[in-house]
Design a protein around this motif. Structure first.
Motif, short mmCIF file in Angstrom:
data_model
loop_
_atom_site.label_atom_id
_atom_site.label_comp_id
_atom_site.label_asym_id
_atom_site.label_seq_id
_atom_site.Cartn_x
_atom_site.Cartn_y
_atom_site.Cartn_z
N HIS A 1 5.43 -7.42 23.08
CA HIS A 1 4.66 -7.09 21.89
C HIS A 1 5.56 -7.19 20.67
O HIS A 1 6.76 -6.97 20.76
CB HIS A 1 4.07 -5.68 22.01
N PRO A 2 4.95 -7.51 19.51
CA PRO A 2 5.76 -7.62 18.30
C PRO A 2 6.35 -6.28 17.87
O PRO A 2 5.69 -5.25 17.96
CB PRO A 2 4.77 -8.12 17.25
N VAL A 3 7.58 -6.33 17.38
CA VAL A 3 8.24 -5.14 16.86
C VAL A 3 8.75 -5.48 15.46
O VAL A 3 9.56 -6.41 15.29
CB VAL A 3 9.41 -4.70 17.76
N GLU A 4 8.27 -4.73 14.46
CA GLU A 4 8.65 -4.99 13.09
C GLU A 4 9.83 -4.10 12.67
O GLU A 4 10.03 -3.02 13.20
CB GLU A 4 7.48 -4.68 12.13
N SER A 5 10.56 -4.60 11.66
CA SER A 5 11.62 -3.80 11.05
C SER A 5 11.79 -4.26 9.61
O SER A 5 11.37 -5.38 9.25
CB SER A 5 12.93 -3.96 11.81
N GLY A 6 12.38 -3.39 8.80
CA GLY A 6 12.76 -3.79 7.45
C GLY A 6 11.92 -3.23 6.32
O GLY A 6 12.19 -3.53 5.17
N GLY A 7 10.92 -2.43 6.60
CA GLY A 7 10.13 -1.87 5.52
C GLY A 7 10.89 -0.80 4.77
O GLY A 7 12.01 -0.44 5.12
N ASN A 29 6.04 -19.56 24.01
CA ASN A 29 6.20 -19.75 22.58
C ASN A 29 5.03 -19.05 21.87
O ASN A 29 3.90 -19.11 22.35
CB ASN A 29 6.20 -21.23 22.24
N TYR A 30 5.33 -18.46 20.73
CA TYR A 30 4.32 -17.70 20.02
C TYR A 30 4.18 -18.17 18.57
O TYR A 30 5.19 -18.28 17.86
CB TYR A 30 4.66 -16.22 20.00
N ALA A 31 2.95 -18.44 18.16
CA ALA A 31 2.67 -18.53 16.74
C ALA A 31 2.62 -17.10 16.21
O ALA A 31 2.13 -16.20 16.90
CB ALA A 31 1.34 -19.23 16.51
N MET A 32 3.12 -16.90 15.00
CA MET A 32 3.23 -15.54 14.49
C MET A 32 2.78 -15.45 13.05
O MET A 32 2.65 -16.47 12.36
CB MET A 32 4.69 -15.07 14.64
N ALA A 33 2.55 -14.24 12.61
CA ALA A 33 2.06 -14.06 11.24
C ALA A 33 2.32 -12.64 10.77
O ALA A 33 2.57 -11.74 11.57
CB ALA A 33 0.56 -14.35 11.16
N TRP A 34 2.25 -12.47 9.47
CA TRP A 34 2.28 -11.16 8.85
C TRP A 34 0.94 -10.93 8.13
O TRP A 34 0.46 -11.80 7.41
CB TRP A 34 3.40 -11.07 7.82
N ILE A 91 0.79 -1.38 4.50
CA ILE A 91 1.40 -1.42 5.83
C ILE A 91 1.40 -2.88 6.25
O ILE A 91 0.34 -3.54 6.24
CB ILE A 91 0.63 -0.57 6.85
N TYR A 92 2.55 -3.38 6.61
CA TYR A 92 2.69 -4.78 7.01
C TYR A 92 2.75 -4.87 8.53
O TYR A 92 3.59 -4.21 9.17
CB TYR A 92 3.94 -5.38 6.38
N TYR A 93 1.86 -5.68 9.09
CA TYR A 93 1.77 -5.85 10.53
C TYR A 93 2.21 -7.25 10.93
O TYR A 93 1.81 -8.24 10.31
CB TYR A 93 0.34 -5.64 11.01
N CYS A 94 2.98 -7.32 12.00
CA CYS A 94 3.32 -8.60 12.60
C CYS A 94 2.34 -8.87 13.73
O CYS A 94 2.00 -7.96 14.50
CB CYS A 94 4.74 -8.55 13.14
N ALA A 95 1.89 -10.11 13.83
CA ALA A 95 0.96 -10.51 14.87
C ALA A 95 1.49 -11.74 15.59
O ALA A 95 2.22 -12.55 14.99
CB ALA A 95 -0.41 -10.80 14.28
N ASP A 108 -6.09 -16.55 10.49
CA ASP A 108 -7.16 -15.57 10.72
C ASP A 108 -6.67 -14.47 11.64
O ASP A 108 -6.18 -14.75 12.74
CB ASP A 108 -8.37 -16.28 11.33
N ALA A 109 -6.85 -13.23 11.24
CA ALA A 109 -6.37 -12.10 12.03
C ALA A 109 -7.01 -12.04 13.42
O ALA A 109 -6.39 -11.58 14.37
CB ALA A 109 -6.63 -10.79 11.28
#
Length: 125
Positions: A1-7, A29-34, A91-95, A108-109
């Motif tokens: 699962h994505p794990v965010e950091s840096g806020g 391989n994963y396509a990713m987004a914020w 709140i910034y989410y990584c997907a 698209d989310a």
């Protein structure tokens, strides 16, 4: 699962870098987004990137100020944010979603199966 950091807290006009990495699964391989979320708006696109790194889609509010890129580590992306404004507070989410298609980003989310817990970004003097 994505794990965010840096806020965190930053002053208007300042810069911030967010990072996201996929924990656990490392064979796909994963396509990713914020995306970002406020009480007024649910999961608005900030930027998306293909798994191959050769295609990005940037949301209107981020154009010219934010850059998404893939880091050297597999399945890790960074979001470099410049000229931050109070309206960037969210709140910034990584997907992430598994992908085999080069050159395809998903703005698209609803395209994403995996989401991080989010990281707070506050832009305030």
């Amino acid at each position: 699962h994505p794990v965010e950091s840096g806020g965190g807290l930053v002053q208007p006009g300042g810069s911030l870098r967010l990072s996201c990495t996929i924990s656990g699964e490392t064979n796909s391989n994963y396509a990713m987004a914020w995306f970002r979320q406020t009480p007024e708006k649910w999961r608005d696109l900030v930027a998306a990137i293909s798994w191959s790194g050769d295609r990005t889609d940037v949301g209107d509010s981020a154009k010219g100020r934010f850059t998404i890129s893939r880091a050297s580590a597999r399945n890790t992306v960074t979001l470099d944010m410049m000229d931050l404004r109070s309206e960037d507070t969210a709140i910034y989410y990584c997907a992430a979603r598994p992908s085999v298609l080069t050159g395809v980003a998903y703005p698209d989310a609803t395209s994403y199966a995996y989401w991080g817990r989010g990281t707070h970004v506050t832009v305030s003097a």
